[in-house]
Write a protein that holds these residues in place. Structure first.
Motif, PDB file in Angstrom:
ATOM      1  N   LYS A 127      40.977  37.496  48.961  1.00 19.45           N
ATOM      2  CA  LYS A 127      41.391  37.088  47.527  1.00 19.45           C
ATOM      3  C   LYS A 127      40.598  35.835  46.801  1.00 19.45           C
ATOM      4  O   LYS A 127      40.020  36.103  45.891  1.00 19.45           O
ATOM      5  CB  LYS A 127      42.873  36.830  47.561  1.00 19.45           C
ATOM      6  CG  LYS A 127      43.289  36.436  46.220  1.00 19.45           C
ATOM      7  CD  LYS A 127      44.880  36.124  46.500  1.00 19.45           C
ATOM      8  CE  LYS A 127      45.361  34.916  45.316  1.00 19.45           C
ATOM      9  NZ  LYS A 127      46.164  35.727  44.212  1.00 19.45           N
ATOM     10  N   TRP A 128      40.540  35.004  47.740  1.00 13.85           N
ATOM     11  CA  TRP A 128      39.667  33.575  47.250  1.00 13.85           C
ATOM     12  C   TRP A 128      38.123  33.971  47.122  1.00 13.85           C
ATOM     13  O   TRP A 128      37.587  33.623  46.194  1.00 13.85           O
ATOM     14  CB  TRP A 128      39.696  32.523  48.280  1.00 13.85           C
ATOM     15  CG  TRP A 128      39.229  31.339  47.990  1.00 13.85           C
ATOM     16  CD1 TRP A 128      39.511  30.407  47.150  1.00 13.85           C
ATOM     17  CD2 TRP A 128      38.036  31.005  48.577  1.00 13.85           C
ATOM     18  NE1 TRP A 128      38.810  29.284  47.207  1.00 13.85           N
ATOM     19  CE2 TRP A 128      37.908  29.530  47.877  1.00 13.85           C
ATOM     20  CE3 TRP A 128      37.082  31.205  49.599  1.00 13.85           C
ATOM     21  CZ2 TRP A 128      36.716  28.705  48.333  1.00 13.85           C
ATOM     22  CZ3 TRP A 128      35.869  30.442  49.973  1.00 13.85           C
ATOM     23  CH2 TRP A 128      35.964  29.161  49.122  1.00 13.85           C
ATOM     24  N   ILE A 129      37.752  34.786  48.110  1.00 13.81           N
ATOM     25  CA  ILE A 129      36.315  35.030  48.140  1.00 13.81           C
ATOM     26  C   ILE A 129      35.776  35.765  46.914  1.00 13.81           C
ATOM     27  O   ILE A 129      34.591  36.119  46.491  1.00 13.81           O
ATOM     28  CB  ILE A 129      35.905  35.664  49.269  1.00 13.81           C
ATOM     29  CG1 ILE A 129      35.602  34.609  50.536  1.00 13.81           C
ATOM     30  CG2 ILE A 129      34.581  36.369  49.487  1.00 13.81           C
ATOM     31  CD1 ILE A 129      35.311  35.137  51.890  1.00 13.81           C
ATOM     32  N   GLY A 130      36.543  36.773  46.653  1.00 18.01           N
ATOM     33  CA  GLY A 130      36.440  37.971  45.419  1.00 18.01           C
ATOM     34  C   GLY A 130      35.103  38.554  45.524  1.00 18.01           C
ATOM     35  O   GLY A 130      35.032  39.121  46.798  1.00 18.01           O
ATOM     36  N   PRO A 131      34.254  38.550  44.544  1.00 16.86           N
ATOM     37  CA  PRO A 131      33.023  39.473  44.972  1.00 16.86           C
ATOM     38  C   PRO A 131      31.959  38.861  45.782  1.00 16.86           C
ATOM     39  O   PRO A 131      31.045  39.476  45.872  1.00 16.86           O
ATOM     40  CB  PRO A 131      32.437  39.461  43.438  1.00 16.86           C
ATOM     41  CG  PRO A 131      33.114  38.449  42.801  1.00 16.86           C
ATOM     42  CD  PRO A 131      34.121  37.831  43.373  1.00 16.86           C
ATOM     43  N   CYS A 132      32.037  37.764  46.250  1.00 10.56           N
ATOM     44  CA  CYS A 132      31.059  36.860  47.094  1.00 10.56           C
ATOM     45  C   CYS A 132      31.319  37.453  48.522  1.00 10.56           C
ATOM     46  O   CYS A 132      30.849  36.362  49.424  1.00 10.56           O
ATOM     47  CB  CYS A 132      31.369  35.356  46.878  1.00 10.56           C
ATOM     48  SG  CYS A 132      31.276  34.923  45.279  1.00 10.56           S
ATOM     49  N   SER A 133      31.535  38.433  48.798  1.00  8.67           N
ATOM     50  CA  SER A 133      31.513  38.895  50.103  1.00  8.67           C
ATOM     51  C   SER A 133      30.335  38.960  51.143  1.00  8.67           C
ATOM     52  O   SER A 133      30.529  38.778  52.280  1.00  8.67           O
ATOM     53  CB  SER A 133      32.679  40.294  50.551  1.00  8.67           C
ATOM     54  OG  SER A 133      31.702  41.251  49.864  1.00  8.67           O
ATOM     55  N   LYS A 134      29.121  38.839  50.378  1.00  5.87           N
ATOM     56  CA  LYS A 134      28.014  38.830  51.020  1.00  5.87           C
ATOM     57  C   LYS A 134      27.504  37.504  51.516  1.00  5.87           C
ATOM     58  O   LYS A 134      26.393  37.439  52.114  1.00  5.87           O
ATOM     59  CB  LYS A 134      26.821  39.679  50.136  1.00  5.87           C
ATOM     60  CG  LYS A 134      27.265  41.196  49.909  1.00  5.87           C
ATOM     61  CD  LYS A 134      27.043  42.208  51.026  1.00  5.87           C
ATOM     62  CE  LYS A 134      27.315  43.425  50.752  1.00  5.87           C
ATOM     63  NZ  LYS A 134      28.642  43.889  49.930  1.00  5.87           N
ATOM     64  N   GLU A 135      27.873  36.474  51.027  1.00  5.83           N
ATOM     65  CA  GLU A 135      27.569  35.032  51.434  1.00  5.83           C
ATOM     66  C   GLU A 135      27.616  34.744  52.661  1.00  5.83           C
ATOM     67  O   GLU A 135      28.361  35.321  53.646  1.00  5.83           O
ATOM     68  CB  GLU A 135      28.225  34.142  50.614  1.00  5.83           C
ATOM     69  CG  GLU A 135      28.244  34.167  49.215  1.00  5.83           C
ATOM     70  CD  GLU A 135      27.151  33.611  48.558  1.00  5.83           C
ATOM     71  OE1 GLU A 135      26.455  32.804  49.020  1.00  5.83           O
ATOM     72  OE2 GLU A 135      26.438  34.657  47.669  1.00  5.83           O
ATOM     73  N   PRO A 136      26.800  33.905  53.076  1.00  2.00           N
ATOM     74  CA  PRO A 136      26.909  33.579  54.797  1.00  2.00           C
ATOM     75  C   PRO A 136      27.713  32.602  54.883  1.00  2.00           C
ATOM     76  O   PRO A 136      27.612  31.523  55.637  1.00  2.00           O
ATOM     77  CB  PRO A 136      25.321  33.160  55.001  1.00  2.00           C
ATOM     78  CG  PRO A 136      25.006  32.378  53.497  1.00  2.00           C
ATOM     79  CD  PRO A 136      25.709  33.263  52.762  1.00  2.00           C
ATOM     80  N   TRP A 137      29.063  32.903  55.018  1.00  2.00           N
ATOM     81  CA  TRP A 137      30.376  32.029  54.962  1.00  2.00           C
ATOM     82  C   TRP A 137      30.248  31.439  56.624  1.00  2.00           C
ATOM     83  O   TRP A 137      29.954  32.447  57.417  1.00  2.00           O
ATOM     84  CB  TRP A 137      31.742  32.733  54.713  1.00  2.00           C
ATOM     85  CG  TRP A 137      31.687  33.242  53.161  1.00  2.00           C
ATOM     86  CD1 TRP A 137      31.604  34.386  52.935  1.00  2.00           C
ATOM     87  CD2 TRP A 137      31.808  32.580  52.230  1.00  2.00           C
ATOM     88  NE1 TRP A 137      31.713  34.717  51.579  1.00  2.00           N
ATOM     89  CE2 TRP A 137      31.847  33.523  51.070  1.00  2.00           C
ATOM     90  CE3 TRP A 137      32.055  31.137  51.856  1.00  2.00           C
ATOM     91  CZ2 TRP A 137      32.194  33.008  49.591  1.00  2.00           C
ATOM     92  CZ3 TRP A 137      32.290  30.548  50.618  1.00  2.00           C
ATOM     93  CH2 TRP A 137      32.199  31.517  49.377  1.00  2.00           C
TER      94      TRP A 137
END
Ligand code: GLN
Length: 285
Positions: free
Chosen positions: A106-116
């Motif tokens: 939910k917090w990440i939203g559309p940024c799921s491709k970032e190198p978290w």
């Protein structure tokens, strides 16, 4: 005996010892013992298990009737639709802990491709870290635990779920000795108050490791520690997601606010209990 006959026999034995939902339970036990999906049991009523399968059914039924959870008997539990192996040093993952994964997504939203960069404190079976790595394909992360034999299980689970190259497991007491910074820190610490030990379900006491359950006299010991150590481990603008026990929301929130965090949101479980808290560091602190 056919599967239908086995089902009846198992249900009868379960009713005798006072189980509820015996029809569902009998189907699960049979399916697990002969290593088939539940649908196979329904669709093949006249299948006759082999002698080896019969032996497993009998052994597993005897253990189940004594109260051992099926996940412990199988040594396997599904979490976030992924398989996890268990041993006696790992907590049996609970469905409500999936809320931690939901909160992160939910917090990440559309940024799921970032190198978290992820950190799971008290990783146990590894279910939280591994499910997150499975969702976030460019993320990498660390799972820490004080129990070496839990870590080796977590490592196996990472391999089983294809995320081992992006996972690293390390012995540590709640992050002690770790110098890196992480974008997302999750934890499902032991939070049951010691004073509730007597009222706990017998199977939980008998089969889950005490170390993974109890959080001191009032259940809050680990949160106090986490609130102190997480500021050193969290990257700027990072997220912290924690599972909490019933009635602990206000106390855990204050513990974190005192250390300069602000609460972002709360998720409730299916029973309407506040179960998951999300924090970030207060920009002014
Ligand atoms: N992180 C693991 C889980 O959520 C273990 C938690 C614990 O042992 N308290 O299942």
């Amino acid at each position: 005996m056919t599967l239908t006959e086995w089902r009846k026999a198992i249900e009868g034995a379960m009713i005798q010892v006072g189980f509820s939902q015996t029809s569902q339970e009998a189907k699960w036990l049979l399916g697990a013992a002969i290593n088939r999906e539940g649908a196979f049991i329904t669709l093949n009523p006249s299948y006759t298990p082999t002698p080896l399968e019969e032996k497993t059914i009998q052994d597993w039924l005897a253990r189940r009737l004594k109260g051992e959870p099926l996940s412990r008997i199988k040594g396997m539990r599904e979490f976030w639709s992924l398989p996890f192996q268990l041993n006696e040093h790992t907590l049996d993952p609970r469905p409500e802990s999936e809320l931690i994964i939901e909160a992160v997504l939910k917090w990440i939203g559309p940024c799921s491709k970032e190198p978290w960069r992820l950190l799971d404190l008290g990783t146990g079976s590894g279910c939280l870290l591994i499910s997150l790595l499975h969702e976030l394909k460019n993320a990498s992360g660390m799972g820490v635990d004080i129990e070496e034999k839990a870590l080796s299980m977590a490592q196996k689970n990472a391999e089983l779920n294809g995320v081992l190259p992006r996972a690293h497991f390390q012995i540590s007491n709640w992050g002690e000795g770790i110098r890196e910074k992480f974008d997302i820190i999750v934890s499902n610490p032991p939070y049951i108050p010691l004073q509730e030990k007597e009222t706990l379900e017998k199977a939980v006491l008998a089969y889950d490791p005490a170390q993974a359950l109890f959080g001191g006299e009032n259940g809050l010991d680990c949160y106090a520690l986490l609130a102190k150590t997480i500021p050193h481990l969290l990257a700027p603008k990072g997220l912290v997601v924690l599972e909490i026990g019933m009635g602990q929301s206000a106390s855990v929130t204050s513990l974190f606010q005192e250390r300069g965090f602000q609460r972002l949101f709360v998720l409730k479980d299916l029973q309407g209990i506040e179960r998951t808290l999300a924090f970030e560091m207060n920009p002014t602190s």
